[in-house]
Scaffold this motif. Structure first.
Motif, short mmCIF file in Angstrom:
data_model
loop_
_atom_site.label_atom_id
_atom_site.label_comp_id
_atom_site.label_asym_id
_atom_site.label_seq_id
_atom_site.Cartn_x
_atom_site.Cartn_y
_atom_site.Cartn_z
N GLN A 56 0.85 -1.18 0.00
CA GLN A 56 0.00 0.00 0.00
C GLN A 56 0.89 1.24 0.00
O GLN A 56 1.82 1.33 0.80
CB GLN A 56 -0.89 -0.02 1.25
N LEU A 57 0.61 2.17 -0.91
CA LEU A 57 1.39 3.41 -0.92
C LEU A 57 1.09 4.20 0.34
O LEU A 57 -0.05 4.41 0.70
CB LEU A 57 1.06 4.25 -2.16
N THR A 58 2.16 4.61 1.05
CA THR A 58 1.99 5.41 2.27
C THR A 58 1.83 6.87 1.87
O THR A 58 1.81 7.22 0.69
CB THR A 58 3.22 5.28 3.18
N PRO A 116 -1.70 8.12 -1.94
CA PRO A 116 -1.59 7.30 -0.74
C PRO A 116 -2.76 6.34 -0.58
O PRO A 116 -3.90 6.72 -0.84
CB PRO A 116 -1.57 8.34 0.39
N GLY A 117 -2.46 5.12 -0.19
CA GLY A 117 -3.49 4.10 -0.03
C GLY A 117 -3.63 3.22 -1.25
O GLY A 117 -4.28 2.17 -1.18
#
Lengths: 82, 320
Positions: free
Chosen positions: B203-205, B288-289
């Motif tokens: 998951q992209l922070t 993000p996410g």
């Protein structure tokens, strides 16, 4: 009676407190004014203030503090008077 | 002449297609992280494909035109407004003196590109108008835009009324597959470590900018080794080596970082893989996410994907 829904304009991490050692800006049942800050969203080392956007009473928070949210996600509901 | 910045958004900078030839001395390429979108915005308004445009991350700016001009918005899916009235993206629009361009909440993707006929006429630094934040060079005064800035525009009448066909407009998802070529240091990962990298989603922070995109979700296991001379003590450390743009390093094995166009050129972390050039736009449009899977491909597949990507760019440029 109408419900005003507060959305996040940006993605990021949502916070209900101004800093870790301070209490929440507001809790469910609190009365807010349109210009009040009800939370923060952190992204790219910047903190954006999330404003209530309407006068009324907070009836719900839809995301937990420190959750990752997307743009347009629902943050809170505010019951407006009249 | 100029465009006035009323509100800058979160992070708006000026980018062209980048600054080539200085990575060996630590100056990264910079330039639009979604090149296809930047090229599209330029050709819509009648510019050459490499003029400087605005790149805005997660949130659009509010701009005012001081004379009649032609403008186009591409990239992330976001409502576009001129004087508060909805206007289309991926089309070139005539604007009048005093018109205000603004944006709604992004519904997909992370970055919008705004081209103005004539291009954003900021000084060329080392061959490019692109802003490089860590070096504080390029763009407007070597920084992101602020309210009150006045950005000079080149002279060009522009071409209103152009539209990129629907099937040539990328749609950005919250779930993506990013193709990578493994190496040079994937031998440092154990079998379980490699599996955690490529078989499980990440998951992209919120730590994601033009320098790097940091992901979370799994932990990578490394092959035990004796610390080599010149390397740090973390298992992910190596003796310093150059970093390709798109390379993936995993400090401590917990959070893979994809280096993008403003990244440093070298250091002491093992690069377990490199994102293929054809998928760097896709990474640049992740917010993000975004659930992300790293899918390994061969060099031949990467070259084939690059050819297809360049064909798509060419098709775009040949529209007009």
């Amino acid at each position: 009676m109408a419900i005003h829904e507060v959305q996040s304009p940006i993605p990021g991490i949502f916070y209900r407190r101004p800093s870790p050692d301070q209490p929440e800006f507001f809790n469910i049942g609190d009365t807010v004014s349109a210009g009040d800050t009800i939370g923060l969203v952190e992204v790219m080392k910047q903190f954006a203030e999330i404003k209530a956007g309407a006068d009324g009473v907070i009836t719900a928070f839809h995301v937990d503090s420190e959750a990752i949210i997307g743009p347009g996600d629902l943050i809170a509901s505010i019951q407006t008077g009249a | 002449m100029p465009v006035e910045i009323i509100e800058p958004g979160l992070a708006t900078s000026i980018q062209d297609l980048g600054r080539q030839g200085f990575y060996n001395v630590g100056i990264p390429p910079s330039g639009a992280v979604d090149r296809y979108a930047a090229i599209a915005a330029n050709i819509l308004v009648g510019n050459g494909s490499g003029e400087a445009v605005f790149e805005s991350t997660y949130m659009g700016p509010k701009l005012c035109f001081t004379e009649p001009s032609v403008v186009a918005v591409t990239g992330a899916q976001a409502p576009v407004f001129i004087n508060g009235t909805a206007a289309p993206s991926w089309e070139s629009l005539q604007v009048a003196a005093g018109d205000v361009l603004s944006f709604g909440i992004f519904t997909g993707g992370a970055r919008i590109y705004i081209a103005v006929a004539g291009g954003l006429n900021v000084p060329i630094v080392l061959g490019s108008r692109s802003h490089y934040a860590l070096g504080a060079i390029g763009g407007f005064k070597g920084r992101n835009l602020l309210a009150g800035d006045s950005i000079p525009i080149g002279q060009l009448a522009g071409t209103p009324g152009r539209a990129v066909p629907e099937d040539m407009r990328p749609v950005h998802s919250r779930e993506v597959d990013v193709r990578i070529v493994l190496g040079l240091y994937d031998f440092r990962l154990s079998e379980n470590g490699l599996s955690a990298l490529i078989d499980k989603p990440w998951q992209l922070t919120t730590v994601a900018d033009r320098i790097g995109f940091r992901y979370a979700g799994n932990t990578l296991e490394w092959v035990p080794r004796e610390q080599p001379f010149g390397a740090g003590s973390d298992p992910s450390n190596i003796t310093d080596a150059p970093y390709p743009v798109g390379s993936i390093q995993v400090p401590a094995g917990t959070e893979p970082i994809i280096l993008h166009r403003d990244a440093v050129s070298g250091g002491g972390y093992a690069q377990v893989g490199t994102v293929i050039s054809a998928d760097m736009d896709l990474v640049g449009q992740s917010s993000p996410g975004t659930k992300t899977r790293f899918r390994p491909v061969s060099i031949d597949e990467a070259l084939d994907a690059r050819k297809k990507y360049m064909d798509r760019q060419r098709k775009l440029i040949q529209l007009w």
